[in-house]
Design a protein around this motif. Structure first.
Motif, short mmCIF file in Angstrom:
data_model
loop_
_atom_site.label_atom_id
_atom_site.label_comp_id
_atom_site.label_asym_id
_atom_site.label_seq_id
_atom_site.Cartn_x
_atom_site.Cartn_y
_atom_site.Cartn_z
N LYS A 1 0.83 -1.26 -0.06
CA LYS A 1 0.01 0.00 -0.05
C LYS A 1 0.94 1.11 0.02
N PHE A 2 0.44 2.45 -0.91
CA PHE A 2 1.30 3.56 -0.98
C PHE A 2 1.73 3.89 0.18
N GLU A 3 0.99 4.11 1.36
CA GLU A 3 1.37 4.63 2.61
C GLU A 3 2.46 4.04 3.16
N ASN A 4 2.32 2.51 3.07
CA ASN A 4 3.36 1.95 3.89
C ASN A 4 4.63 2.01 3.02
N MET A 5 4.61 1.96 1.59
CA MET A 5 5.83 1.96 0.83
C MET A 5 6.60 3.14 0.92
N VAL A 6 5.98 4.30 1.12
CA VAL A 6 6.50 5.72 1.35
C VAL A 6 7.31 5.67 2.68
N LYS A 7 6.73 5.18 3.71
CA LYS A 7 7.41 5.01 5.11
C LYS A 7 8.60 3.87 4.91
N ASN A 8 8.30 2.65 4.55
CA ASN A 8 9.32 1.61 4.63
C ASN A 8 10.20 1.29 3.36
N GLU A 9 9.88 1.65 2.18
CA GLU A 9 10.68 1.46 0.97
C GLU A 9 10.81 2.76 0.29
N PRO A 10 11.50 3.64 0.85
CA PRO A 10 11.49 5.10 0.24
C PRO A 10 12.23 5.22 -1.16
N ASP A 11 13.19 4.06 -1.31
CA ASP A 11 13.80 4.33 -2.63
C ASP A 11 12.97 3.51 -3.91
N PHE A 12 12.12 2.98 -3.51
CA PHE A 12 11.44 1.98 -4.39
C PHE A 12 10.88 2.87 -5.66
N CYS A 13 10.44 4.09 -5.21
CA CYS A 13 9.79 5.10 -6.36
C CYS A 13 10.36 6.43 -5.88
N PRO A 14 10.86 7.16 -7.14
CA PRO A 14 11.14 8.52 -6.93
C PRO A 14 10.31 9.42 -6.53
N LEU A 15 8.91 9.04 -6.58
CA LEU A 15 7.92 10.15 -6.05
C LEU A 15 7.76 10.03 -4.42
N TYR A 16 8.14 8.79 -4.04
CA TYR A 16 7.93 8.83 -2.67
C TYR A 16 8.72 9.89 -1.74
N LYS A 17 9.83 10.46 -2.24
CA LYS A 17 10.53 11.18 -1.46
C LYS A 17 9.50 12.52 -1.28
N ASP A 18 8.82 12.74 -2.13
CA ASP A 18 7.85 13.96 -1.96
C ASP A 18 6.34 13.41 -1.65
N ASN A 19 6.22 12.11 -1.02
CA ASN A 19 4.92 11.76 -0.52
C ASN A 19 3.80 11.73 -1.69
N LYS A 20 4.51 11.70 -3.02
CA LYS A 20 3.44 11.92 -4.35
C LYS A 20 3.13 11.06 -4.90
N LYS A 21 1.85 10.64 -5.08
CA LYS A 21 1.48 9.35 -5.71
C LYS A 21 1.40 9.91 -7.43
N CYS A 22 1.49 8.64 -7.96
CA CYS A 22 1.36 8.54 -9.61
C CYS A 22 0.01 8.47 -9.88
N HIS A 23 -0.69 8.23 -9.35
CA HIS A 23 -2.23 8.20 -9.71
C HIS A 23 -2.97 8.79 -8.56
N ASP A 24 -3.87 9.51 -8.67
CA ASP A 24 -4.75 10.02 -7.77
C ASP A 24 -5.90 9.19 -7.32
N TYR A 25 -5.24 8.27 -6.28
CA TYR A 25 -6.50 7.09 -5.91
C TYR A 25 -6.33 6.82 -4.22
N ASP A 26 -7.20 6.91 -3.52
CA ASP A 26 -7.04 6.81 -2.12
C ASP A 26 -6.46 5.42 -1.69
N GLU A 27 -6.97 4.41 -2.52
CA GLU A 27 -6.44 2.89 -2.12
C GLU A 27 -5.26 2.59 -3.10
#
Length: 141
Positions: free
Chosen positions: A34-60
């Motif tokens: 889940k996005f929220e968990n990945m931002v916290k636990n896997e910050p290097d998985f996606c370059p958008l995570y450093k800005d807490n930004k989603k690639c898609h505007d979707y709550d889930e």
């Protein structure tokens, strides 16, 4: 970066996470992505995570299929359309997808599509080996 380079690098990042989760159930693995968990636990998985930004505007938003199994690419181009080289497309022609066209190229634009980010889809297509789940994506092999 080419599609193939991204594909290989991302698949290897996915494999490292899956190794950490090898004792988890399918549902636990899916929940971990889940996005929220990945931002916290896997910050290097996606370059958008450093800005807490989603690639898609979707709550889930679930990032298990950060790349979609329905995406198809060929770094050399698959075919010509009206003088343009097609480098990527959606194999299911999702109604929420689009194509980005330049002067001489066409690339798939998945920004509006949520198909692979929903848990129902992930459960149906789940595979602990990301490369196996994505085996049809790379047309240039």
């Amino acid at each position: 970066m080419t599609y193939k380079q991204w594909y290989l690098e991302h698949g290897n990042k996915h494999a490292k996470i899956m190794e950490k989760l090898k004792d988890k159930t399918k549902d636990e693995v899916i929940a971990y992505f889940k996005f929220e968990n990945m931002v916290k636990n896997e910050p290097d998985f996606c370059p958008l995570y450093k800005d807490n930004k989603k690639c898609h505007d979707y709550d889930e938003l679930n990032c298990y299929f950060c790349a979609c199994p329905n995406f198809r690419f060929d770094d050399d181009g698959v075919k010509k359309q009206e003088g343009k080289t097609l480098y990527s497309y959606c194999s299911i022609d999702s109604k929420d997808g689009a194509q980005f066209e330049g002067e001489d190229y066409i690339h798939q634009n998945c920004a509006g599509c949520l198909v692979p980010h929903k848990e129902r889809y992930i459960k149906k297509n789940f595979n602990r080996n990301w490369f196996e789940a994505m085996k049809n994506v790379n047309l240039s092999k």
